[in-house]
Design a protein around this motif. Structure first.
Motif, PDB file in Angstrom:
ATOM      1  N   SER A 167       0.847  -1.192   0.000  1.00 11.34           N
ATOM      2  CA  SER A 167       0.000   0.000   0.000  1.00 11.34           C
ATOM      3  C   SER A 167       0.878   1.236   0.000  1.00 11.34           C
ATOM      4  N   THR A 191       0.744   5.846  -0.582  1.00  8.90           N
ATOM      5  CA  THR A 191      -0.038   7.063  -0.739  1.00  8.90           C
ATOM      6  C   THR A 191       0.710   7.985  -1.699  1.00  8.90           C
ATOM      7  N   SER A 225      -2.315  -1.196  -3.357  1.00 11.14           N
ATOM      8  CA  SER A 225      -3.423  -0.293  -3.080  1.00 11.14           C
ATOM      9  C   SER A 225      -2.885   1.124  -2.934  1.00 11.14           C
ATOM     10  N   VAL A 226      -3.538   2.078  -3.575  1.00  5.44           N
ATOM     11  CA  VAL A 226      -3.216   3.496  -3.417  1.00  5.44           C
ATOM     12  C   VAL A 226      -4.416   4.128  -2.720  1.00  5.44           C
ATOM     13  N   ARG A 227      -4.193   4.686  -1.525  1.00  3.49           N
ATOM     14  CA  ARG A 227      -5.286   5.091  -0.648  1.00  3.49           C
ATOM     15  C   ARG A 227      -5.683   6.555  -0.842  1.00  3.49           C
ATOM     16  N   ASN A 228      -6.939   6.848  -0.500  1.00  2.00           N
ATOM     17  CA  ASN A 228      -7.478   8.216  -0.426  1.00  2.00           C
ATOM     18  C   ASN A 228      -7.310   8.979  -1.733  1.00  2.00           C
ATOM     19  N   TYR A 282     -11.793  -0.103  -7.836  1.00  2.00           N
ATOM     20  CA  TYR A 282     -12.012   1.035  -6.940  1.00  2.00           C
ATOM     21  C   TYR A 282     -12.755   0.532  -5.702  1.00  2.00           C
ATOM     22  N   ARG A 283     -12.310   1.005  -4.519  1.00  2.82           N
ATOM     23  CA  ARG A 283     -12.931   0.543  -3.268  1.00  2.82           C
ATOM     24  C   ARG A 283     -13.101   1.707  -2.295  1.00  2.82           C
ATOM     25  N   ASP A 284     -13.959   1.523  -1.313  1.00  5.69           N
ATOM     26  CA  ASP A 284     -14.086   2.409  -0.139  1.00  5.69           C
ATOM     27  C   ASP A 284     -14.388   3.854  -0.535  1.00  5.69           C
ATOM     28  N   THR A 322      -9.960   4.047  -2.615  1.00  6.55           N
ATOM     29  CA  THR A 322      -8.742   3.278  -2.862  1.00  6.55           C
ATOM     30  C   THR A 322      -8.742   2.733  -4.283  1.00  6.55           C
ATOM     31  N   ALA A 375      -6.964  -0.204  -6.368  1.00  5.34           N
ATOM     32  CA  ALA A 375      -6.210  -1.442  -6.189  1.00  5.34           C
ATOM     33  C   ALA A 375      -5.886  -2.032  -7.555  1.00  5.34           C
TER      34      ALA A 375
END
Length: 472
Positions: free
Chosen positions: A32, A34, A285-288, A311-313, A325, A327
């Motif tokens: 993961s 950012t 995963s690349v968050r936010n 795409y998630r969350d 996120t 992924a």
């Protein structure tokens, strides 16, 4: 046909990026990372501090702190705003000291007005165009200028519709180019027709209208990134959108004291591409990340070609943007060549065209990236420089008037690759190099700091072996 400027020749005023290609034997495990805040949202959040209804102190969290966003800070200080940078947070306060003005910043411009604030925005077209819009809305007299590269990029896309709304904009140098003198507020409510799909042109007009409280209808030829509309709506503006146009009713906005910026999808594209090219089967995963549909073209085109990207969350943030996120599972087995055939898709990935072309060189069969005439007028002629960058690896890309035809599957090899001092070209080259055995030197590649200061660190977190070398 389109002109190719002298700025397309290789230059090496920045340090180099050195990539030792081929991934080390990492296990196929989940990782993961950012990436910095979105550049476009950061620009707009900063300029929101100048709008009527803005608080005396505005805090922008998770701001992009690359050179393009920082280019706005001296201009805002000149206009009497105090700006503070701490970690990834920018603070803008009213009532700062006004920066003294030079008598004539550029002696070669003979019509320079005395006693007028001079706002220099470096090489950032977004900073210049959006600032012109806000000034025209507020009726603040100032000269807006940029560096020599930016002085060659068109400003008439914005100046002409603002003039129709009543602003007085004078080109002090070449017609349709910077520097420009902005004086007199927009004051005529009407419908304006934009000649290009540029989000910067549409945003400049909308910011001018909101700053002036002026009802306006903006007609545009193609749907492009809509950060301005989302942010203004989140601040209370009444906007009505329909195919090909957006209407603003002239009502007030209320800018909140804190604006949170989601991560930039254009920057997330680089670690996603590196993971895809690695082929190790692991998940990244690349968050936010900002999941605005007008910014997801790079991922959506690859998804349609067979890439495992999800795409998630998803959630809604204070800037009016959806975030979540991204992924991706490594590997291009079963991924076909890509196609971009319509203007809306092109605008949803316009900054990622060099990277998409680089990925396409590794895919079987032909790929086509079309409707891309606007790329002729970026920091470089990005159709020409993308092809030149890829050719240095041995790829075959044909440049058309409005796009790129990529012949995938040609044997690629590491080597010495030009960046043309264009941050998007540099990062695309370094990302492609991560999957090629041997050492690649991207000359002038440190220009990535324009938009992605942490590029090398993020790619190393994905498994790349990349270093920055300062020229002697």
């Amino acid at each position: 046909m389109f002109e190719t400027s002298s700025f397309d020749r290789p230059r090496t005023t920045s340090g180099d990026l050195v990539v030792d290609g081929g991934r080390p034997p990492y296990p196929a495990a989940a990782r993961s990372v950012t990436v910095p805040g979105d550049k476009s949202v950061s620009h707009r959040a900063l300029l929101a501090a100048m709008l009527p209804g803005a608080p005396s102190r505005l805090t922008v969290r998770n701001a992009n702190l690359g050179g393009a966003v920082r280019a706005l800070l001296p201009a805002m200080r000149t206009l009497g705003f105090r700006t503070t940078v701490a970690a990834d947070t920018l603070t803008v306060e009213h009532g700062g000291p006004v920066t003294p003005q030079p008598k004539r910043p550029h002696p070669d411009i003979t019509r320079w007005p005395d006693g007028v604030p001079y706002l220099e925005t470096g090489g950032s077209s977004a900073a210049a165009r959006l600032l012109i819009g806000v000034l025209a809305g507020l009726g603040r007299t100032a000269v807006v200028d940029g560096d020599e590269t930016l002085r060659h990029r068109p400003m008439s896309w914005l100046a002409e519709p603002l003039t129709r709304l009543g602003a007085d904009i004078v080109h002090l140098g070449d017609a349709g180019r910077l520097p420009v003198l902005v004086r007199g507020a927009v004051h005529r409510p009407c419908t304006v027709e934009l000649t290009v799909g540029s989000a910067q042109a549409r945003s400049g007009v909308l910011l001018a209208a909101v700053a002036a409280g002026l009802p306006v209808t903006v007609r545009h030829p193609v749907r492009s990134r809509d950060h301005t509309e989302r942010m203004l709506a989140a601040f209370g503006a009444t906007l009505t959108e329909s195919p090909g146009e957006v209407r603003y009713d002239g009502g007030p906005v209320t800018v909140p004291p804190v604006v949170d910026v989601p991560a930039d999808p254009s920057l997330a594209a680089y670690p996603v591409a590196a993971q895809l090219l690695a082929g190790d089967g692991g998940e990244l995963s690349v968050r936010n990340v900002c999941l605005n549909p007008t910014r997801l073209g790079f991922f959506d085109v690859l998804r349609r070609a067979g890439a495992d990207i999800r795409y998630r969350d998803m959630r809604l943030g204070s800037s009016g943007e959806s975030a979540g996120t991204i992924a991706v599972r490594g590997g291009t087995k079963g991924v076909d060549g890509v196609r971009v055939d319509d203007p809306a898709t092109l605008h949803a990935l316009i900054d990622e065209v060099p990277l998409l072309a680089a990925v396409a060189t590794t895919l079987p069969g032909p790929s086509w990236i079309g409707c891309a005439e606007e790329l002729r007028f970026k920091e470089t002629d990005r159709l020409t420089t993308t092809a030149g960058m890829a050719a240095a690896f041995g790829a075959r890309i044909e440049v058309a008037d409005d796009g790129l035809l990529v012949s995938g599957g040609a044997p690629l090899s590491a080597g010495h690759v030009p960046s043309y001092e264009d941050h998007r070209i540099a990062m695309a080259a370094a990302t492609l190099a991560t999957c090629l055995p041997g050492r690649t030197t991207v000359s002038g590649g440190a220009c990535h700091r324009t938009s992605f200061p942490d590029f090398a660190e993020v790619q190393r977190a994905v498994g790349a072996r990349i270093t920055e070398v300062t020229p002697r």
